[in-house]
Design a protein around this motif. Structure first.
Motif, short mmCIF file in Angstrom:
data_model
loop_
_atom_site.label_atom_id
_atom_site.label_comp_id
_atom_site.label_asym_id
_atom_site.label_seq_id
_atom_site.Cartn_x
_atom_site.Cartn_y
_atom_site.Cartn_z
N GLU A 183 54.69 49.51 51.08
CA GLU A 183 54.92 49.60 49.64
C GLU A 183 56.27 48.99 49.27
OE1 GLU A 183 55.91 53.09 46.38
OE2 GLU A 183 54.59 53.59 48.07
N GLN A 184 57.32 49.31 50.03
CA GLN A 184 58.64 48.76 49.73
C GLN A 184 58.66 47.24 49.88
OE1 GLN A 184 61.88 50.56 51.89
NE2 GLN A 184 63.36 49.01 51.25
N ILE A 185 58.06 46.74 50.93
CA ILE A 185 58.08 45.30 51.19
C ILE A 185 57.36 44.52 50.10
CG2 ILE A 185 57.21 43.52 52.76
CD1 ILE A 185 57.74 45.50 55.06
N THR A 186 56.24 45.05 49.63
CA THR A 186 55.42 44.28 48.68
C THR A 186 55.81 44.50 47.22
OG1 THR A 186 53.75 46.05 48.73
CG2 THR A 186 53.43 44.17 50.21
N THR A 187 56.53 45.58 46.93
CA THR A 187 56.95 45.82 45.55
C THR A 187 58.43 45.54 45.34
OG1 THR A 187 57.52 48.16 45.89
CG2 THR A 187 55.22 47.64 45.33
N GLY A 188 59.21 45.50 46.43
CA GLY A 188 60.64 45.32 46.30
C GLY A 188 61.37 46.57 45.86
N LYS A 189 60.67 47.69 45.80
CA LYS A 189 61.27 48.95 45.37
C LYS A 189 61.20 49.97 46.51
CE LYS A 189 59.80 48.12 40.61
NZ LYS A 189 58.96 48.59 39.46
N GLN A 190 62.32 50.59 46.80
CA GLN A 190 62.37 51.57 47.88
C GLN A 190 61.74 52.88 47.42
OE1 GLN A 190 66.28 53.13 48.92
NE2 GLN A 190 65.78 52.94 51.10
#
Length: 419
Positions: free
Chosen positions: A401-408
């Motif tokens: 999720e973090q990698i594909t959205t850019g949000k931690q």
């Protein structure tokens, strides 16, 4: 990379490490439309994933930095049979690690670490259910874990610890067992075991089989897995991450995930990851039993976990702080047998087989390292200690999720590799 709504979404990823954590991350990245290549220095699942107890046990996945670990560590300096083994020899880097680890062995930090892990523990079983629901042959079995004690006071202390776990919010259901219930539930427990605690809502699986099935699922979805590729460098060139080995062409992708277990520090060093990772090696073997094994057995006094395994009993235990790639020390397996021989019955110890040693990745603060490094496009996922099987799939889901959205994700904030 492709742009979606102004965000840059990676189209490709290379995952370094084909254990539970790496393959779970690969699978969930694929679920988000990312093409994945997985590389590993050995074979799929040959590290700490292969021979561990195979528990999927959020109710018992407790931080390693409990206060009484300090006493066990001191005893391990002088007693080679101790559950925690620390070599009494000059090794500045190891002793620096152990001093930092010891500084975190407080009740306050233990509770903070447990609270930080709560979102992962709560969602750990659901992540497995996602894999199963999408066709991965997980092979997990729901079964209570029965803990046995030769001293009722130790059982009471274990209950108090689990009460703290429940108070934090971890979903755990615990029941005391009297003598008849205890030995009916687990016939392998000897008469030396006089008190028992049943922890419901847990699962177990064959970790080697699970990793193999997860690898097959990743390949079916279009991934390539390259074994025997010992990665020596990870660099960024013109917006691409290049993963190189001593031989052969590099693997390029939009992003890279380092999920190399106890070797994580070797590749993460220099990328802002300051929390060291050391190998806490565990040993296991299998033994035949006279009676069928109905489910997992935990012997907290000896720090030994026993699991049904292919019509036998897998016995796993010990924490040995030695280099990940050192040969197995056969005296450690002998020490496990010596510590539980009188606590189990109907076990044919002289027929033990499938000896194994695996390097579990341990951090100084008992918290995993999951997230982005200072190098753009390079992420890490590891440091789960003894709980890689329990937390691997949920870690992979959140990191994807973090990698594909850019949000931690909020759940990953305590595990930021740059902390």
């Amino acid at each position: 990379m492709a742009e979606f709504g102004g965000d840059i979404t990676p189209r490709s990823a290379v995952v370094v490490g084909a254990g539970v954590v790496g393959l779970s991350t690969a699978w969930f990245l694929q679920d988000r439309g990312v093409h994945v290549t997985v590389v590993d220095r050995d074979e799929v699942g040959s590290g700490a994933s292969w021979g561990n107890a195979g528990w999927v046990s959020p109710g018992l996945a407790l931080p390693l930095t409990s206060p009484h670990v300090l006493g066990e560590g001191l005893r391990g300096l002088f007693d080679p049979r101790a559950p925690l083994s620390v070599p009494a020899r000059p090794d500045p880097r190891l002793w620096h690690f152990l001093l930092r680890f010891a500084a975190h062995c407080t009740t306050r930090h233990w509770r903070r670490a447990l609270e930080a892990s709560l979102p992962l523990l709560v969602e750990s079983l659901a992540a497995y259910d996602t894999l199963s629901g999408e066709g991965v042959d997980v092979g997990d079995v729901e079964s209570p874990i029965v803990a046995g004690f030769s001293d009722p006071r130790a059982a009471a202390a274990f209950r108090r610890e689990l009460a703290l776990v429940e108070a934090v919010g971890v979903p755990v259901s615990v029941h005391d067992l009297d003598g008849a219930e205890l030995h009916a539930a687990r016939p392998q427990l000897s008469d030396r075991i006089v008190a028992g605690v049943r922890v419901d809502g847990q699962r177990f699986l064959d970790p080697a089989r699970f990793v193999d099935q997860l690898a097959h699922a990743v390949v079916r979805r279009g991934a390539t897995i390259r074994s025997r590729m010992a990665v020596s460098a990870v660099r960024v060139d013109r917006g691409r991450v290049l993963v190189s080995a001593d031989e052969g062409p590099p693997v390029g992708a939009d992003v890279a995930v380092l999920a190399t277990g106890a070797h994580l520090g070797e590749l993460a060093r220099g990328r802002g990851v300051r929390v060291p990772v050391r190998a806490g090696r565990g040993y296991s073997f299998t033994v035949p039993t006279d009676a069928p094994v109905h489910g997992p057995i935990y012997l907290p006094g000896a720090r030994v976990a026993c699991t049904p395994y292919r019509d036998r009993l897998r016995v796993a235990g010990t924490m040995e702080f030695r280099a990940a790639d050192r040969p197995a020390d056969t005296t450690r397996a002998d020490a496990i047998v010596a510590s539980v021989r009188d606590l189990l019955t109907g076990v044919r110890w002289d027929e033990r087989s499938s000896p194994w040693v695996g390097a579990r990745p341990v951090t100084t603060d008992a918290l995993p390292l999951v997230g982005a490094t200072r190098r753009p496009g390079v992420y890490v996922a590891g440091g789960h200690g003894m709980w890689g099987v329990t937390l691997g799939p949920v870690t992979g889901r959140l990191l994807a999720e973090q990698i594909t959205t850019g949000k931690q994700p909020t759940a990953l904030l305590p595990f930021d590799p740059l902390r």
